[in-house]
Design a protein around this motif. Structure first.
Motif, PDB file in Angstrom:
ATOM      1  N   ALA A 299     -13.205   0.705  -6.848  1.00  0.00           N
ATOM      2  CA  ALA A 299     -14.491   0.874  -6.154  1.00  0.00           C
ATOM      3  C   ALA A 299     -14.464   0.730  -4.734  1.00  0.00           C
ATOM      4  O   ALA A 299     -15.139   1.332  -4.049  1.00  0.00           O
ATOM      5  CB  ALA A 299     -15.623   0.186  -7.019  1.00  0.00           C
ATOM      6  N   PHE A 300     -13.636  -0.195  -4.177  1.00  0.00           N
ATOM      7  CA  PHE A 300     -13.613  -0.420  -2.786  1.00  0.00           C
ATOM      8  C   PHE A 300     -12.436   0.469  -2.110  1.00  0.00           C
ATOM      9  O   PHE A 300     -12.447   0.041  -0.850  1.00  0.00           O
ATOM     10  CB  PHE A 300     -13.319  -1.919  -2.162  1.00  0.00           C
ATOM     11  CG  PHE A 300     -14.317  -2.880  -3.407  1.00  0.00           C
ATOM     12  CD1 PHE A 300     -15.722  -2.447  -3.135  1.00  0.00           C
ATOM     13  CD2 PHE A 300     -13.928  -3.841  -3.920  1.00  0.00           C
ATOM     14  CE1 PHE A 300     -16.535  -3.341  -3.593  1.00  0.00           C
ATOM     15  CE2 PHE A 300     -14.853  -4.683  -4.698  1.00  0.00           C
ATOM     16  CZ  PHE A 300     -16.371  -4.275  -4.383  1.00  0.00           C
ATOM     17  N   SER A 301     -11.524   1.293  -2.708  1.00  0.00           N
ATOM     18  CA  SER A 301     -10.318   1.527  -2.180  1.00  0.00           C
ATOM     19  C   SER A 301     -10.379   2.436  -0.905  1.00  0.00           C
ATOM     20  O   SER A 301     -10.105   2.050   0.212  1.00  0.00           O
ATOM     21  CB  SER A 301      -9.490   2.355  -3.113  1.00  0.00           C
ATOM     22  OG  SER A 301      -9.300   1.357  -4.009  1.00  0.00           O
TER      23      SER A 301
ATOM     24  N   SER B 260      -3.820   1.620  -5.165  1.00  0.00           N
ATOM     25  CA  SER B 260      -5.034   2.690  -5.001  1.00  0.00           C
ATOM     26  C   SER B 260      -5.208   2.630  -3.422  1.00  0.00           C
ATOM     27  O   SER B 260      -5.361   3.596  -2.804  1.00  0.00           O
ATOM     28  CB  SER B 260      -6.266   1.905  -5.527  1.00  0.00           C
ATOM     29  OG  SER B 260      -7.369   2.343  -5.036  1.00  0.00           O
ATOM     30  N   ILE B 261      -5.184   1.190  -2.852  1.00  0.00           N
ATOM     31  CA  ILE B 261      -5.695   1.046  -1.530  1.00  0.00           C
ATOM     32  C   ILE B 261      -4.383   1.585  -0.684  1.00  0.00           C
ATOM     33  O   ILE B 261      -4.758   2.387   0.432  1.00  0.00           O
ATOM     34  CB  ILE B 261      -6.095  -0.384  -1.210  1.00  0.00           C
ATOM     35  CG1 ILE B 261      -7.520  -0.615  -1.820  1.00  0.00           C
ATOM     36  CG2 ILE B 261      -6.271  -0.694   0.231  1.00  0.00           C
ATOM     37  CD1 ILE B 261      -7.801  -2.223  -1.657  1.00  0.00           C
ATOM     38  N   GLY B 262      -3.306   1.168  -1.163  1.00  0.00           N
ATOM     39  CA  GLY B 262      -2.276   1.492  -0.069  1.00  0.00           C
ATOM     40  C   GLY B 262      -2.003   2.870   0.126  1.00  0.00           C
ATOM     41  O   GLY B 262      -1.732   3.406   1.117  1.00  0.00           O
ATOM     42  N   SER B 263      -2.157   3.521  -1.074  1.00  0.00           N
ATOM     43  CA  SER B 263      -1.944   5.255  -1.188  1.00  0.00           C
ATOM     44  C   SER B 263      -3.132   5.621  -0.312  1.00  0.00           C
ATOM     45  O   SER B 263      -2.507   6.729   0.445  1.00  0.00           O
ATOM     46  CB  SER B 263      -2.169   5.626  -2.690  1.00  0.00           C
ATOM     47  OG  SER B 263      -1.033   5.003  -3.263  1.00  0.00           O
ATOM     48  N   LEU B 264      -4.213   5.210  -0.083  1.00  0.00           N
ATOM     49  CA  LEU B 264      -5.166   6.109   0.823  1.00  0.00           C
ATOM     50  C   LEU B 264      -4.942   5.662   2.062  1.00  0.00           C
ATOM     51  O   LEU B 264      -5.124   6.503   3.053  1.00  0.00           O
ATOM     52  CB  LEU B 264      -6.643   5.430  -0.113  1.00  0.00           C
ATOM     53  CG  LEU B 264      -7.000   5.849  -1.111  1.00  0.00           C
ATOM     54  CD1 LEU B 264      -8.565   5.286  -1.348  1.00  0.00           C
ATOM     55  CD2 LEU B 264      -7.224   7.505  -1.275  1.00  0.00           C
ATOM     56  N   ILE B 265      -4.342   4.566   2.429  1.00  0.00           N
ATOM     57  CA  ILE B 265      -4.284   4.106   3.492  1.00  0.00           C
ATOM     58  C   ILE B 265      -3.010   5.136   4.174  1.00  0.00           C
ATOM     59  O   ILE B 265      -3.114   5.862   5.391  1.00  0.00           O
ATOM     60  CB  ILE B 265      -3.605   2.776   3.930  1.00  0.00           C
ATOM     61  CG1 ILE B 265      -5.004   1.778   3.880  1.00  0.00           C
ATOM     62  CG2 ILE B 265      -2.953   2.560   5.252  1.00  0.00           C
ATOM     63  CD1 ILE B 265      -4.341   0.260   3.733  1.00  0.00           C
ATOM     64  N   ALA B 266      -1.896   5.283   3.289  1.00  0.00           N
ATOM     65  CA  ALA B 266      -0.915   6.355   3.396  1.00  0.00           C
ATOM     66  C   ALA B 266      -1.296   7.838   4.008  1.00  0.00           C
ATOM     67  O   ALA B 266      -1.146   8.255   4.934  1.00  0.00           O
ATOM     68  CB  ALA B 266       0.185   6.332   2.525  1.00  0.00           C
TER      69      ALA B 266
ATOM     70  N   SER C 258      -1.461  -4.495   1.695  1.00  0.00           N
ATOM     71  CA  SER C 258      -2.477  -4.168   0.700  1.00  0.00           C
ATOM     72  C   SER C 258      -2.064  -4.506  -0.648  1.00  0.00           C
ATOM     73  O   SER C 258      -2.409  -3.451  -1.639  1.00  0.00           O
ATOM     74  CB  SER C 258      -2.760  -2.701   1.082  1.00  0.00           C
ATOM     75  OG  SER C 258      -1.366  -1.802   0.879  1.00  0.00           O
ATOM     76  N   CYS C 259      -1.205  -5.734  -1.083  1.00  0.00           N
ATOM     77  CA  CYS C 259      -0.956  -6.010  -2.268  1.00  0.00           C
ATOM     78  C   CYS C 259      -1.778  -7.150  -2.827  1.00  0.00           C
ATOM     79  O   CYS C 259      -2.601  -7.701  -1.990  1.00  0.00           O
ATOM     80  CB  CYS C 259       0.606  -6.201  -2.353  1.00  0.00           C
ATOM     81  SG  CYS C 259       1.099  -7.594  -1.499  1.00  0.00           S
ATOM     82  N   ALA C 260      -1.675  -7.406  -4.352  1.00  0.00           N
ATOM     83  CA  ALA C 260      -2.391  -8.617  -4.754  1.00  0.00           C
ATOM     84  C   ALA C 260      -1.674  -9.740  -4.060  1.00  0.00           C
ATOM     85  O   ALA C 260      -0.523  -9.761  -3.950  1.00  0.00           O
ATOM     86  CB  ALA C 260      -2.423  -8.602  -6.273  1.00  0.00           C
TER      87      ALA C 260
END
Lengths: 349, 349
Positions: free
Chosen positions: A132-134, A188-194, A236-238
């Motif tokens: 939801a926040f990605s 999810s977040i890292g992929s969108l940053i890329a 952007s990892c856990a």
């Protein structure tokens, strides 16, 4: 309490809308038969109250001045679900006051504040904010990166102080286009940053728990080689036992004096004390930090540095996201109490 | 003088490299026969001196304490080319002191500081920075946009002031993903801004002097409809008689109270006095401003506003760009004095 402790969602995010919409949110239930749901939230964040109490019997921790364990022991023995609209630490001791608990609904992406091993042992299911926040976090990460390289907050300070008119000599920024960006955690977040950095001409590589199939980016098997071969490292990892202080002095030395760190994950991913030294000594070139080890505490040595951009754990926060996360929380509760699959379950192994 | 007056290029930009490389930069010439080139530059910006004086006889304005017209009248009668490494206003009066002038080489993209009509009348050719800054300006425009929406400089101020630890209540930012972005001027810079914003899920439209072929974005025939149908308006067009104050009160009212303006063009594109009122009164939602009408002067009413991000005309400035613009300046001079086509000519009609 801080609204920045809230981990909220995003209205325009397309996150599993079809799944969400397939679950009727406003069932007619007899309230006396409805499950008791515990809610812990910052006092000013009441945006979910109405929706929750329309569907469940609600026990709200902030209505009592008793210490939390006392409050729980007295009133929470029949609580079946716990909605944690903050980063309250949920450890085995706190869980021991909730003998009927079956579900913890977190409004954060990360669940490092929850004792997942104890949840597994007790058979308590856990959900998080899923994707939801990605988008918001990815947008913010790119914003932090441009802000550090092109010195946008420093430029803003410079103009507001009147120094442009007085001295006129503003230090040049650093070019983003063409930079090598290494992403630690290509979820999810890292992929969108890329995806966002590609049209800037950035060369993307990543390190993750394992190499991903059908991903065009170069994979580095460890964070040290990721740092050594990039101009920027984005975290952007856990945060967990494996990633605690994964960025240590050695990694920062490998990144080098022109290297920049962007952290939109968790403060504990970096050895913060060493990072402060590295920034002050020029071992690394700069940092954009949305998260810190002891929030809301931030090392004061950073306040005087122009090569850092600081943010109060706000990467995922936009006003529109409140409705979205409320919908996701309710959908998880509904799914659980209807014996349907959870929308955003957290793996407990 | 201000380094921010410098309009510099970009090393990693692929701008017409093949053209540049086809021209020998270090010809062996008899210096006594070499053309006299006038250079006007900020005192601290000497990065082109060596290259220029290796190829030409150089007359540098900053070596004299005489007023510029006096200096020119006394020493510049045989000057054939004028390299303007700043935004010095070149009007008919100044040109009257340069009777032999054939070429003006500007290191800026915009040439609104040069009397182009007089240059045309006199047969003086003019070159600009071409596309050398486009990547840097586009990067910066996106950075300004995220900074305004997600309140990054405000967040940075908030943390540095210690307010996060004290009060903990930071105002949420606004989501970028999915925003409708209208670009005024879809040239080299505007196109790169659009390309960068696409993976953010932004919906791009534009207004330009004419509708462009093979461009997938929606075209609005005027700035008023562009503003009325977008959440953000980005200004990346040239300043001229047609675009002076193109963003007036009416346009800002059409953009509306949640609308944001990003200006990486020229200050004169906006009626600045009205913009300040609109920002203070909440007629528009925010602004990211790299340029102003009376630089380095900035309206002080802006200094107290959290919904604006201010920058000292720095969008195109990165250290690596110095080499690139030096190469372009020399290539234009070489081309001119070898009767070759100019690399980055400015149209004079």
């Amino acid at each position: 309490m801080s609204s920045s402790l809230l981990r909220i969602g995003s209205t325009s995010c397309s996150y599993k809308k079809s799944k969400l919409l397939s679950i009727p949110l406003y069932q007619t239930v007899s309230m006396s038969e409805s499950p008791l749901v515990l809610v812990h939230r910052p006092p000013n964040l009441n945006f979910m109250d109405e929706l929750l109490s329309r569907n469940y019997r609600i026990l709200n921790t902030h209505t009592s001045s008793d210490p939390l364990p006392v409050f729980l022991s007295r009133q929470a023995s029949s609580v079946r679900a716990f909605v944690n609209i903050a980063l309250l630490k949920i450890d085995a001791d706190l869980l021991s006051h909730l003998p009927s608990l079956q579900l913890i609904v977190c409004t954060s992406v990360g669940t490092n504040h929850v004792d997942l091993a104890e949840c597994k042992r007790r058979g308590i299911a856990v959900t998080n904010a899923g994707e939801a926040f990605s988008e918001d976090v990815a947008d913010f990460a790119v914003g932090l990166l441009i802000s550090v390289l092109r010195r946008i907050p420093a430029a803003d300070r410079y103009v507001r102080s009147g120094n442009w008119a007085k001295s006129g000599d503003f230090q040049l920024g650093i070019k983003l286009s063409g930079k090598r960006v290494g992403i630690l955690g290509l979820g999810s977040i890292g992929s969108l940053i890329a995806k966002r950095l590609e049209p800037f001409g950035c060369i993307i590589s990543y390190n993750s728990t394992s190499q991903k199939q059908r991903i065009p980016y170069l994979y580095y098997p460890d964070v040290l080689s990721l740092a050594a071969n990039n101009d920027v490292v984005v975290l952007s990892c856990a945060l967990n036992d494996q990633t605690h202080h994964i960025v240590n002095r050695e990694v920062m030395e490998a990144l080098g004096k022109n290297g920049v760190i962007i952290n939109v994950g968790r403060g504990g991913l970096i050895d913060e004390k060493e990072m402060v030294k590295c920034l002050v000594e020029g071992v690394i070139g700069g940092a954009g930090l949305d998260v810190f080890e002891k929030e809301p505490g931030v090392p004061e040595e950073l306040f005087g540095l122009d090569n850092v951009v600081l943010s109060p754990h706000a990467a995922m926060e936009t006003p529109g996201s409140l409705d979205n996360i409320a919908l996701l929380v309710l959908a998880n509760l509904k799914a659980f109490f209807s014996d349907q699959p959870l929308i955003s379950p957290v793996r407990l192994d």
